[in-house]
Design an enzyme around this catalytic site. Structure first.
Site, PDB file in Angstrom:
ATOM      1  N   CYS A 132       0.711  -1.559   0.063  1.00  0.00           N
ATOM      2  CA  CYS A 132      -0.407  -0.178   0.297  1.00  0.00           C
ATOM      3  C   CYS A 132       0.845   1.271   0.141  1.00  0.00           C
ATOM      4  CB  CYS A 132      -1.280  -0.166   1.476  1.00  0.00           C
ATOM      5  SG  CYS A 132      -2.276   1.242   0.767  1.00  0.00           S
ATOM      6  N   HIS A 140      -4.271  -5.259   0.725  1.00  0.00           N
ATOM      7  CA  HIS A 140      -3.495  -5.673   1.856  1.00  0.00           C
ATOM      8  C   HIS A 140      -3.140  -7.237   2.076  1.00  0.00           C
ATOM      9  CE1 HIS A 140      -2.982  -1.279   3.493  1.00  0.00           C
ATOM     10  NE2 HIS A 140      -4.294  -1.601   3.177  1.00  0.00           N
ATOM     11  N   GLU A 182      -1.345  -8.662   4.280  1.00  0.00           N
ATOM     12  CA  GLU A 182      -0.828  -8.797   6.081  1.00  0.00           C
ATOM     13  C   GLU A 182      -2.192  -9.262   6.115  1.00  0.00           C
ATOM     14  OE1 GLU A 182      -1.932  -4.953   5.835  1.00  0.00           O
ATOM     15  OE2 GLU A 182      -1.178  -5.676   4.644  1.00  0.00           O
TER      16      GLU A 182
END
Length: 241
Positions: free
Chosen positions: A105, A213, A215
């Protein structure tokens, strides 16, 4: 991992959220070194001496548009000048050393700016482009849920790693890449053409940026697992040199 600023009750903190740290440890098999960005770049090389890779995370702040030659069109949004002025030289220094870089990002956008590209400050106002922002009223699990597809570059390492021509990703960003910096190559685009992933095989053995994202609940997402495993493997190859 570079940290970012957060104000709490009149005090400035350097912070990093658990969601970025845990997949680096649990999936990539790396030992995180969290680096403050509030003390300038004097110790940047000392931090890199300890590193086998650089991991640039997302954040709630935007990059200062002055760094890519534009006026600020979103003055209401948080900025983090200390992170800007640490991460951009960090990226260039890491490339000089041949360190693997994985960016998410904001981190992906930092790479583009560091190498001479620029940013759409209001991606959601570009004709024909979807609104990639999350609904702040939604629960976190909904905000980070799959939002749209990404078409991957055919025969690229990412397409081969995930075993198909496209993936589904979440979407939580108001800004995005406009002019891609020299040396970067697109790995994936959203259906509206937004650049969602890039690499740089001409200038780095491993430099991967993604706009989504991975993660978020990474261990449950096969694509996220592949990305973090690839970064960990790249760090170990660098360490073994």
């Amino acid at each position: 991992m570079t940290m970012g600023v957060q104000e709490r009750k009149g005090h400035l903190y350097q912070v990093m959220t658990h969601k970025y740290i845990t997949p680096l440890v649990d999936i990539a098999g790396c030992v995180p070194v969290l680096v403050p960005t509030c003390c300038g770049v004097e110790d940047l090389e000392a931090y890199l001496d300890m590193a086998d890779g650089v991991y640039l995370t997302g954040a709630g702040s935007n990059i200062d548009p002055a760094l890519y030659g534009q006026e600020n069109l979103t003055p209401e949004k948080t900025q983090d000048p200390d992170r800007d002025h640490f991460d951009l030289p960090l990226i260039r220094a890491a490339l000089d050393r041949g360190l693997p870089i994985f960016a998410i990002c904001r981190g992906m956008q930092e790479i583009n700016v560091a190498l001479g590209g620029n940013i759409h400050q209001k991606l959601y106002t570009v004709p024909g482009v979807m609104d990639h922002r999350e609904n702040p009223e939604d629960p976190v699990a909904v905000q980070y849920g799959d939002s749209h597809g990404v078409d991957l570059k055919p025969d690229s390492w990412l397409a081969e790693a995930v075993g198909g021509p496209s993936i589904r990703v979440n979407s939580l960003h108001g800004q995005g890449i406009d002019r891609l910096a020299e040396g970067l190559e697109v790995l994936g685009r959203a259906p509206d053409g937004t650049i969602e992933a890039f690499h740089a095989p001409a200038i780095s053995s491993f430099m991967v940026g993604v706009q989504w994202h991975p993660e978020w609940q990474a261990a449950k997402n096969p694509v996220s697992v592949k990305l973090f495993e690839a970064f960990g493997d790249a760090c170990r190859r660098f360490s073994a040199q």
